[in-house]
Scaffold this motif. Sequence first.
Motif, PDB file in Angstrom:
ATOM      1  N   GLN A 114       0.833  -1.199   0.000  1.00  0.00           N
ATOM      2  CA  GLN A 114       0.000   0.000   0.000  1.00  0.00           C
ATOM      3  C   GLN A 114       0.875   1.259   0.000  1.00  0.00           C
ATOM      4  OE1 GLN A 114      -3.335   0.123   2.780  1.00  0.00           O
ATOM      5  NE2 GLN A 114      -2.946  -2.043   3.289  1.00  0.00           N
ATOM      6  N   ILE A 115       0.278   2.335  -0.521  1.00  0.00           N
ATOM      7  CA  ILE A 115       0.908   3.651  -0.444  1.00  0.00           C
ATOM      8  C   ILE A 115      -0.089   4.584   0.226  1.00  0.00           C
ATOM      9  CG2 ILE A 115       1.926   5.575  -1.705  1.00  0.00           C
ATOM     10  CD1 ILE A 115       2.596   3.692  -3.948  1.00  0.00           C
ATOM     11  N   LEU A 116       0.337   5.238   1.303  1.00  0.00           N
ATOM     12  CA  LEU A 116      -0.508   6.145   2.071  1.00  0.00           C
ATOM     13  C   LEU A 116       0.065   7.550   2.001  1.00  0.00           C
ATOM     14  CD1 LEU A 116      -0.962   3.936   5.290  1.00  0.00           C
ATOM     15  CD2 LEU A 116      -2.368   3.941   3.209  1.00  0.00           C
ATOM     16  N   ALA A 117      -0.839   8.521   1.826  1.00  0.00           N
ATOM     17  CA  ALA A 117      -0.458   9.929   1.873  1.00  0.00           C
ATOM     18  C   ALA A 117      -1.190  10.566   3.033  1.00  0.00           C
ATOM     19  CB  ALA A 117      -0.810  10.626   0.557  1.00  0.00           C
ATOM     20  N   ASN A 118      -0.434  10.922   4.073  1.00  0.00           N
ATOM     21  CA  ASN A 118      -1.013  11.508   5.267  1.00  0.00           C
ATOM     22  C   ASN A 118      -2.119  10.618   5.853  1.00  0.00           C
ATOM     23  OD1 ASN A 118       0.499  14.099   4.993  1.00  0.00           O
ATOM     24  ND2 ASN A 118      -0.754  14.235   3.138  1.00  0.00           N
TER      25      ASN A 118
ATOM     26  N   GLN B   5      -4.036   8.546   4.242  1.00  0.00           N
ATOM     27  CA  GLN B   5      -5.051   8.170   3.263  1.00  0.00           C
ATOM     28  C   GLN B   5      -4.442   7.258   2.209  1.00  0.00           C
ATOM     29  OE1 GLN B   5      -8.362   9.091   3.571  1.00  0.00           O
ATOM     30  NE2 GLN B   5      -7.675   9.966   5.528  1.00  0.00           N
ATOM     31  N   ARG B   6      -5.105   6.150   1.941  1.00  0.00           N
ATOM     32  CA  ARG B   6      -4.575   5.176   1.009  1.00  0.00           C
ATOM     33  C   ARG B   6      -4.760   5.701  -0.420  1.00  0.00           C
ATOM     34  NH1 ARG B   6      -6.098  -1.305   0.583  1.00  0.00           N
ATOM     35  NH2 ARG B   6      -4.833  -1.710  -1.312  1.00  0.00           N
ATOM     36  N   ILE B   7      -3.686   5.737  -1.212  1.00  0.00           N
ATOM     37  CA  ILE B   7      -3.767   6.148  -2.611  1.00  0.00           C
ATOM     38  C   ILE B   7      -3.384   4.991  -3.533  1.00  0.00           C
ATOM     39  CG2 ILE B   7      -3.364   8.586  -2.126  1.00  0.00           C
ATOM     40  CD1 ILE B   7      -0.463   8.216  -2.879  1.00  0.00           C
ATOM     41  N   LYS B   8      -2.928   3.885  -2.961  1.00  0.00           N
ATOM     42  CA  LYS B   8      -2.676   2.667  -3.740  1.00  0.00           C
ATOM     43  C   LYS B   8      -2.925   1.448  -2.847  1.00  0.00           C
ATOM     44  CE  LYS B   8       0.861   0.045  -6.277  1.00  0.00           C
ATOM     45  NZ  LYS B   8       0.689  -1.195  -5.505  1.00  0.00           N
TER      46      LYS B   8
END
Length: 507
Positions: A498-502, A504-507
Motif C-alpha cells: 500500500q501507499i498512504l499519503a497523510n 489516506q490510502r492512494i494505492k
Amino acid sequence: MSVFLRRSCGAVLAYAVVTQGALADVTAQDVWNDWQAYLSQMGYTVSGEQSVAGDVTTIADMTMSVDLPEEDGQFQMTIPEMTLTENGDGTVSIAMPENFPMIIAGEAEGETFSVNIGYSQTGLDMVVSGTPDEMTYDYTADTLGITLDELIVDDEVMPDDVLGVNFEMTEVTGSSRMKIGEIRDVDQEFTAAGLTYDLAFVDPESNDTGKIDGSANQLTFEGNSLIPEDFDFSDPQAFYGNGFSFSGVFTYAAGQTAIAGTSEGEAFTMGSESEGGRFGVGLDSERLAYDIEQNSAKLAITTADLPFPIEIAMANAGLKFEFPVQQSEEIQPFGFAMNLTDFTMSDILWSIFDPAGALPRDPATIALDTSGTAKILTNFFDPEAIEAMEFSEEAPGELHSLKINELLVSLVGAELTGDGDFAFDNSNTDEFDGMPAPSGVANLKLVGANALIDKLIGMGLLGESDAMGARMMMGLMAVPGEEPDTLNSKIEFTEDGQILANGQRIK
C-alpha cells in the motif's frame, strides 16, 4: 578500462617515481637495485649503463619501457644521465638532466602513431634519507613541466598546430615517505605555487580548432598508496586483491580556464573561474569514493547561435559518493551527496522566459544527501563481466535500503525540503513493475507552491486547467501547514504494497 589506459596509468606512476624520488635507499647501489626491482614488478623493462666514481654513481641512458598489447604499441622513457651521490651523512642526493624524452608509440584504428613528450625541470634538488626499510625523500624544484614535442601518424610528422600540449608547475616542494616490504606503504605530500596549462589543436579533416589556457595557484596534495609486490595493471582483480589501495586529497586556492575555437565554421568561447576547490579520491578492493568541491565558480559561454553570452555562477558546488565495488553476498553500505548552492544566472538568460521579471530571481540551491545499503552482484574488476553487462538484463546489484538524510530544492520563490527512510524487498519485484518493493516513510514540506503557480499562470507558461490539476494533486498528496502557502506530506509505503499519503490510502 583498456590495457592501453591501464599501461598509461602505470607509466604515469612510474614517471612520478622517477621524477619525485619515490624509491631510493641510503646507498647509491641500493637505490639503483630497488628502482630496477620495483619497475620490473610493474611490468617495465629497465636498462642503463652504471659506472661508479668515488661517492657518485652514474646511470647513463636509463630506459624504461612497457608493451601495450591491445594497442600493439609501447611506452618508453629515457633519462640520458642520472647521478646518485652519497653525501657521507647517511643521505643520497639524486640529480637528473633538465630535459629528457618520453615516447608512446603504437597502432590504433589502422594507423601507426608516435607521441614524443618532453619532460623538463629547473632547480630540482632531491635528497633521500632514512633506513633501507623506511626512507624519506625531500625535494624542491623551481619548475616541473611536460610538453608535446612531436606527433607522428603513419610515418608523417604532423604540423605543430595539429596538437600542442604544455603543463608547468612552479615553486614545487614535496616529501615522500616509504616503508618497503611485501606491500610498499607510500605517504606523499607536495605544494606548488602555481600550475599553468595550455592545449591547442586543429582537426586536419574538418578544420575545427580549439585552444585551452588555464592556471591554478596554491596547489597542495596529500595521499597514501599501498602497492603490493605482485602489481600488474593488466589484472585489476589480482592487484586489488593483493592489497593495492590509494587515497588522496588535492586542493587549490584559485583557478581559471579560457577555451576558444571553431566548430563547423562557427566560433565559440568559454571561460570559467573559481576561488578554490578540492578533489579527494579513495580506491581499494572494497570501495570507490570521490569528494569533489568547487567554490565561487563562474562560467561564461558565447556561441554564434546566440546573440548574447550565457553567464552562470554558484557559491559552491559539490559531489560526494562512496560505493562498494567488490562482488559479495554481503550487504554493503554506500553514500551519495551533491549540492549546488546559491546558483545564479544573468538577467539576459532570465529575460528569455521571464521578460517582465515576475519570478523571484533569488539564488537557487539544490542539495541531496543519501546513504544506504546494497548487494554487489557483478565483478567490476573483470573486464568480461563489465562487457557482458551491456547485453544483459540482469541488474549489477540489489538495493536493500535507502535513507534520505537531506533534500532541499529552493528556487523561483518555492522551497521543497524533506527526508526519508526506506527498505527494499528484492524478493518482490512484481508489485512495482520490476523494482524491489519499498517500505518506509518520506516526509516532505513545500513552501510557496501556490504563489509560484499563480505567477506561472500570469506569465502564460501554465494553463488554468494544468494549474487546477497540479493543485488537485497537491491536495491529494499533502495537507496545509501552519504557515501560509505551506504544504506538508507524509508518504508511507507499507510492506503489503500500500501507499498512504497523510494516512489516506492512494494505492
